[in-house]
Write a protein that holds these residues in place. Sequence first.
Motif, PDB file in Angstrom:
ATOM      1  N   PRO A 147       0.837  -1.209   0.000  1.00  0.00           N
ATOM      2  CA  PRO A 147       0.000   0.000   0.000  1.00  0.00           C
ATOM      3  C   PRO A 147       0.870   1.255   0.000  1.00  0.00           C
ATOM      4  CG  PRO A 147       0.045  -0.980   2.180  1.00  0.00           C
ATOM      5  CD  PRO A 147       0.809  -1.914   1.283  1.00  0.00           C
ATOM      6  N   PHE A 148       0.249   2.390  -0.220  1.00  0.00           N
ATOM      7  CA  PHE A 148       1.003   3.642  -0.321  1.00  0.00           C
ATOM      8  C   PHE A 148       0.159   4.748   0.305  1.00  0.00           C
ATOM      9  CE2 PHE A 148       3.442   7.060  -2.071  1.00  0.00           C
ATOM     10  CZ  PHE A 148       4.630   6.516  -2.564  1.00  0.00           C
ATOM     11  N   LEU A 149       0.818   5.656   0.982  1.00  0.00           N
ATOM     12  CA  LEU A 149       0.139   6.853   1.508  1.00  0.00           C
ATOM     13  C   LEU A 149       0.941   8.065   1.084  1.00  0.00           C
ATOM     14  CD1 LEU A 149      -1.673   8.586   3.461  1.00  0.00           C
ATOM     15  CD2 LEU A 149       0.029   8.101   5.224  1.00  0.00           C
ATOM     16  N   PHE A 150       0.247   9.087   0.546  1.00  0.00           N
ATOM     17  CA  PHE A 150       0.958  10.359   0.375  1.00  0.00           C
ATOM     18  C   PHE A 150       0.061  11.512   0.807  1.00  0.00           C
ATOM     19  CE2 PHE A 150      -1.029   9.806  -3.810  1.00  0.00           C
ATOM     20  CZ  PHE A 150      -1.590  11.061  -4.022  1.00  0.00           C
ATOM     21  N   THR A 151       0.685  12.613   1.178  1.00  0.00           N
ATOM     22  CA  THR A 151      -0.067  13.785   1.627  1.00  0.00           C
ATOM     23  C   THR A 151       0.003  14.866   0.553  1.00  0.00           C
ATOM     24  OG1 THR A 151       1.856  14.870   2.617  1.00  0.00           O
ATOM     25  CG2 THR A 151       0.639  13.304   4.003  1.00  0.00           C
ATOM     26  N   GLN A 152      -0.950  15.769   0.589  1.00  0.00           N
ATOM     27  CA  GLN A 152      -0.908  16.966  -0.253  1.00  0.00           C
ATOM     28  C   GLN A 152      -1.424  18.092   0.615  1.00  0.00           C
ATOM     29  OE1 GLN A 152       0.193  18.072  -3.158  1.00  0.00           O
ATOM     30  NE2 GLN A 152      -0.758  20.052  -2.797  1.00  0.00           N
ATOM     31  N   GLY A 153      -0.578  19.107   0.851  1.00  0.00           N
ATOM     32  CA  GLY A 153      -0.961  20.175   1.767  1.00  0.00           C
ATOM     33  C   GLY A 153      -1.551  21.399   1.083  1.00  0.00           C
ATOM     34  N   GLN A 154      -0.950  21.812  -0.012  1.00  0.00           N
ATOM     35  CA  GLN A 154      -1.403  23.040  -0.663  1.00  0.00           C
ATOM     36  C   GLN A 154      -2.809  22.837  -1.240  1.00  0.00           C
ATOM     37  OE1 GLN A 154       1.103  24.408  -3.886  1.00  0.00           O
ATOM     38  NE2 GLN A 154       0.563  26.532  -3.565  1.00  0.00           N
ATOM     39  N   ALA A 155      -3.740  23.750  -1.075  1.00  0.00           N
ATOM     40  CA  ALA A 155      -3.543  25.014  -0.398  1.00  0.00           C
ATOM     41  C   ALA A 155      -3.934  24.916   1.098  1.00  0.00           C
ATOM     42  CB  ALA A 155      -4.371  26.106  -1.074  1.00  0.00           C
ATOM     43  N   PHE A 185       8.723   2.265   3.864  1.00  0.00           N
ATOM     44  CA  PHE A 185       9.693   3.344   3.974  1.00  0.00           C
ATOM     45  C   PHE A 185       8.928   4.657   4.134  1.00  0.00           C
ATOM     46  CE2 PHE A 185      13.083   6.100   2.217  1.00  0.00           C
ATOM     47  CZ  PHE A 185      14.190   5.529   2.817  1.00  0.00           C
ATOM     48  N   ALA A 186       9.462   5.576   4.937  1.00  0.00           N
ATOM     49  CA  ALA A 186       8.769   6.859   5.132  1.00  0.00           C
ATOM     50  C   ALA A 186       9.676   8.025   4.734  1.00  0.00           C
ATOM     51  CB  ALA A 186       8.344   7.013   6.588  1.00  0.00           C
ATOM     52  N   ILE A 187       9.049   9.055   4.181  1.00  0.00           N
ATOM     53  CA  ILE A 187       9.771  10.240   3.710  1.00  0.00           C
ATOM     54  C   ILE A 187       8.998  11.479   4.122  1.00  0.00           C
ATOM     55  CG2 ILE A 187      10.416  11.494   1.621  1.00  0.00           C
ATOM     56  CD1 ILE A 187      10.805   8.997   0.216  1.00  0.00           C
ATOM     57  N   MET A 188       9.719  12.527   4.517  1.00  0.00           N
ATOM     58  CA  MET A 188       9.029  13.798   4.837  1.00  0.00           C
ATOM     59  C   MET A 188       9.736  14.976   4.181  1.00  0.00           C
ATOM     60  SD  MET A 188       7.646  13.619   8.737  1.00  0.00           S
ATOM     61  CE  MET A 188       6.384  14.865   8.411  1.00  0.00           C
ATOM     62  N   SER A 189       9.116  16.155   4.281  1.00  0.00           N
ATOM     63  CA  SER A 189       9.755  17.371   3.758  1.00  0.00           C
ATOM     64  C   SER A 189      10.826  17.797   4.761  1.00  0.00           C
ATOM     65  CB  SER A 189       8.724  18.478   3.555  1.00  0.00           C
ATOM     66  OG  SER A 189       7.805  18.502   4.633  1.00  0.00           O
ATOM     67  N   ALA A 190      11.917  17.031   4.778  1.00  0.00           N
ATOM     68  CA  ALA A 190      12.952  17.189   5.799  1.00  0.00           C
ATOM     69  C   ALA A 190      14.209  16.498   5.279  1.00  0.00           C
ATOM     70  CB  ALA A 190      12.490  16.512   7.081  1.00  0.00           C
ATOM     71  N   VAL A 191      15.240  16.457   6.108  1.00  0.00           N
ATOM     72  CA  VAL A 191      16.387  15.628   5.749  1.00  0.00           C
ATOM     73  C   VAL A 191      15.926  14.185   5.898  1.00  0.00           C
ATOM     74  CG1 VAL A 191      18.722  14.962   6.368  1.00  0.00           C
ATOM     75  CG2 VAL A 191      18.022  17.365   6.471  1.00  0.00           C
ATOM     76  N   ASN A 192      16.039  13.402   4.832  1.00  0.00           N
ATOM     77  CA  ASN A 192      15.402  12.091   4.785  1.00  0.00           C
ATOM     78  C   ASN A 192      16.367  10.931   4.936  1.00  0.00           C
ATOM     79  OD1 ASN A 192      12.456  12.022   4.313  1.00  0.00           O
ATOM     80  ND2 ASN A 192      13.019  13.569   2.794  1.00  0.00           N
ATOM     81  N   LEU A 217       4.388  14.086   3.873  1.00  0.00           N
ATOM     82  CA  LEU A 217       4.770  12.724   4.244  1.00  0.00           C
ATOM     83  C   LEU A 217       4.386  11.760   3.121  1.00  0.00           C
ATOM     84  CD1 LEU A 217       5.421  10.502   6.545  1.00  0.00           C
ATOM     85  CD2 LEU A 217       2.961  10.598   7.027  1.00  0.00           C
ATOM     86  N   ALA A 218       5.231  10.759   2.884  1.00  0.00           N
ATOM     87  CA  ALA A 218       4.855   9.668   1.975  1.00  0.00           C
ATOM     88  C   ALA A 218       5.358   8.372   2.577  1.00  0.00           C
ATOM     89  CB  ALA A 218       5.462   9.880   0.591  1.00  0.00           C
ATOM     90  N   VAL A 219       4.564   7.316   2.447  1.00  0.00           N
ATOM     91  CA  VAL A 219       4.924   6.004   3.003  1.00  0.00           C
ATOM     92  C   VAL A 219       4.602   4.940   1.962  1.00  0.00           C
ATOM     93  CG1 VAL A 219       4.513   4.347   4.872  1.00  0.00           C
ATOM     94  CG2 VAL A 219       4.288   6.806   5.327  1.00  0.00           C
ATOM     95  N   PRO A 286       9.607  20.979   0.488  1.00  0.00           N
ATOM     96  CA  PRO A 286      11.028  21.307   0.645  1.00  0.00           C
ATOM     97  C   PRO A 286      11.900  20.062   0.791  1.00  0.00           C
ATOM     98  CG  PRO A 286       9.690  22.638   2.121  1.00  0.00           C
ATOM     99  CD  PRO A 286       8.770  21.637   1.490  1.00  0.00           C
ATOM    100  N   MET A 287      12.969  20.050   0.078  1.00  0.00           N
ATOM    101  CA  MET A 287      13.978  18.984   0.089  1.00  0.00           C
ATOM    102  C   MET A 287      13.497  17.714  -0.594  1.00  0.00           C
ATOM    103  SD  MET A 287      16.236  19.528   3.451  1.00  0.00           S
ATOM    104  CE  MET A 287      15.262  20.217   4.745  1.00  0.00           C
ATOM    105  N   ILE A 288      12.186  17.549  -0.763  1.00  0.00           N
ATOM    106  CA  ILE A 288      11.687  16.346  -1.433  1.00  0.00           C
ATOM    107  C   ILE A 288      10.501  16.722  -2.308  1.00  0.00           C
ATOM    108  CG2 ILE A 288      10.384  15.700   0.644  1.00  0.00           C
ATOM    109  CD1 ILE A 288      11.886  13.158  -1.719  1.00  0.00           C
ATOM    110  N   MET A 289      10.804  16.974  -3.567  1.00  0.00           N
ATOM    111  CA  MET A 289       9.742  17.333  -4.491  1.00  0.00           C
ATOM    112  C   MET A 289       8.903  16.097  -4.798  1.00  0.00           C
ATOM    113  SD  MET A 289       8.964  17.125  -7.848  1.00  0.00           S
ATOM    114  CE  MET A 289       9.720  17.579  -9.360  1.00  0.00           C
ATOM    115  N   PHE A 290       7.580  16.230  -4.753  1.00  0.00           N
ATOM    116  CA  PHE A 290       6.679  15.129  -5.113  1.00  0.00           C
ATOM    117  C   PHE A 290       6.344  15.263  -6.605  1.00  0.00           C
ATOM    118  CE2 PHE A 290       4.386  13.920  -0.841  1.00  0.00           C
ATOM    119  CZ  PHE A 290       5.620  13.808  -0.212  1.00  0.00           C
ATOM    120  N   ALA A 291       6.462  14.153  -7.348  1.00  0.00           N
ATOM    121  CA  ALA A 291       6.237  14.244  -8.797  1.00  0.00           C
ATOM    122  C   ALA A 291       5.277  13.177  -9.294  1.00  0.00           C
ATOM    123  CB  ALA A 291       7.563  14.098  -9.539  1.00  0.00           C
ATOM    124  N   THR A 292       4.505  13.540 -10.301  1.00  0.00           N
ATOM    125  CA  THR A 292       3.644  12.582 -10.977  1.00  0.00           C
ATOM    126  C   THR A 292       4.507  11.664 -11.855  1.00  0.00           C
ATOM    127  OG1 THR A 292       2.017  12.346 -12.758  1.00  0.00           O
ATOM    128  CG2 THR A 292       3.304  14.337 -12.781  1.00  0.00           C
TER     129      THR A 292
END
Length: 616
Positions: A147-155, A185-192, A217-219, A286-292
Amino acid sequence: MLQLRSLLLTALVAFSSCQQPVKDYYMFDPHSAARPNDAVTTHLEWEAEVRFEKKQIIATAHWVISHKPGVKEIIFDTDGLNIERVWLDDGDSTNWRLGKEQAYIGSALVVKITDNTQMVHIRYTTGEEAKGLQWLEPGQTHDKSAPFLFTQGQAVLTRSWLPCQDSPGIRFSFAARVQVPEGLFAIMSAVNPRQHEDNGIYRFKNDKAIPAYLFALAVGNISFKPYDGRSGVYAEPGMLQKAWWEFAELPAMIRAAEQEFGPYPWDRYDVLVLPPSFPFGGMENPMIMFATPTIIAGDRSLTNLIAHELSHSWSGNLITNATWNDFWINEGFTTYIERRIIELIHGPEYAEMLQALGNQDLEVAIAESSHQPELTALKLALEGKNPDDALSIIPYQKGFAFLKMIEKEVGRSRMDSFIKANYAAHAFSSMTTEDFLAFLRSNLLNDEQFERLQINNWVYAEGLPSNYQRQSSIRFSLANEAVALWEDDKPLLSLPTAGWSTYEWIYFFRKIEPKASASQLEALDEAFEFSNSGNAELLTAWFVLSIKKNHEAAYPQIEKFLQTVGRRKLLVPVYRELMAHKHSGAMGLNWYSKFRVNYHQVSRNTLDVLVGYPIK
Ligand code: BES
Ligand code: ZN
């Protein structure tokens, strides 16, 4: 408990180092209930557990706050969160209440504080329909393995998974501890992290303050491949190599941006490729661009999107629009810088094509906004509107045209010094349109220029001022020869299309549209195999034309496209065209009903209205 204590300790250290006197400088933000001039969040320690079986995050947000003496409460934004417990500092419980729920704004969480309060702790779980989270089944991912989880904050979506002061003018640093199922595996807008943790516990840190919409966050089943010491790609293992190849210009792009606008202001720059339902092309976390994954065309032809998101590392993430009314401060500047990077990497004639197509898009978007012309001004008035519905391409392309016009007046070198001075003066803070105009007047333009260039018209008036100029393109002039030969019915394979980029083809499609018939499209498709292209932007343009002319042989490919692509910008024109014709309307609705389950709520919100779903 031990862990929590050490967390608190870090937080208090962070508090003493980042506490600033509270100034009355926060702008009123119509999309946030926070009153930051009274009490504001400055640092977050986030402890979270990600539960796929329940599609839920259970978390505690430990907020370090700063407030004026005498202030009795601090206000957070929340949307659909279940708040379990709120306490202050070392454990004193406190009174709190949730305000009335408002569409897309959510409910204000009002927490009582005292003069001595330094921290507010909020224990909560996310709701089933959390708008900023998308939970995917293994079958909806590339590898279909996890499974996969991702967040989208804007706006304004971060408030659906973090109680926070969700205004772009308010910034905080953070540290986080996130527990995910073993093996993920987990990733955030931070040093990963770059390596799997066997126990599923991941720790993150971002000392550079960011606004809530950039908290991400993405997992999932994610692996990493570096380019160099500061950049690399995260993706599902089955597409890592392909993605790594596609984005290999990234280190050169970072260097190009640095050469023009100064040192990269964050620590690392990595790209994360998401599953296809990601509703945007890219998101500048920041530090981790999310891309399609739709920009993986196999030929590096759509990497301007990488340049775009990278540019946000300066415009948007370093200097942020103070409210969504100032959105052009983020996107207009970013489009300008994106094209400067593209010019360095691919040359001026390539960048000209992007500008010329952008001008066409802008003019069409303005013409189509006659029912809400107020959205064509650079400075927006979005109070009472969902920013997600109101943010169009106009701030991007009109913002670009505005900055380009200023560049032509003052020359590149003065423009660049001005942009660098702006970064130096406003780094890690936010800016209103009015702040920008004041900076422009005192650092670049004199009064005569300000008047002559119609600066106020550009910013506050609807439509386009009389000194708006279209960009010409040498490569499009050459493409006109092919259009003329096509009009003359010359053999298709003799058209001078060798070496064409996606953009020449899109230009060609736009040019032949008034005259082309279904049988001519069929012949073009046979000769150039557009319907089988791996390039999603080209496919979108081709499919729109094919639907308009009822080029039936393209329909199976269109169906496949709608099934596998979740990016709103590509889905909207295709569905809009399907719904516009008798020959395709029923098919469009049928496809939408089938594929809607794959789309993110951001895409669904727009498309439900567009196709008239649910069927009444
Ligand atoms: N920040 C935007 C995406 C966005 C805008 C999300 C408004 C939510 C609300 C991102 O930088 C962006 O502009 N993406 C474009 C890329 C393009 C212009 C190259 C996209 O997604 O298509
Ligand atoms: Zn952008």
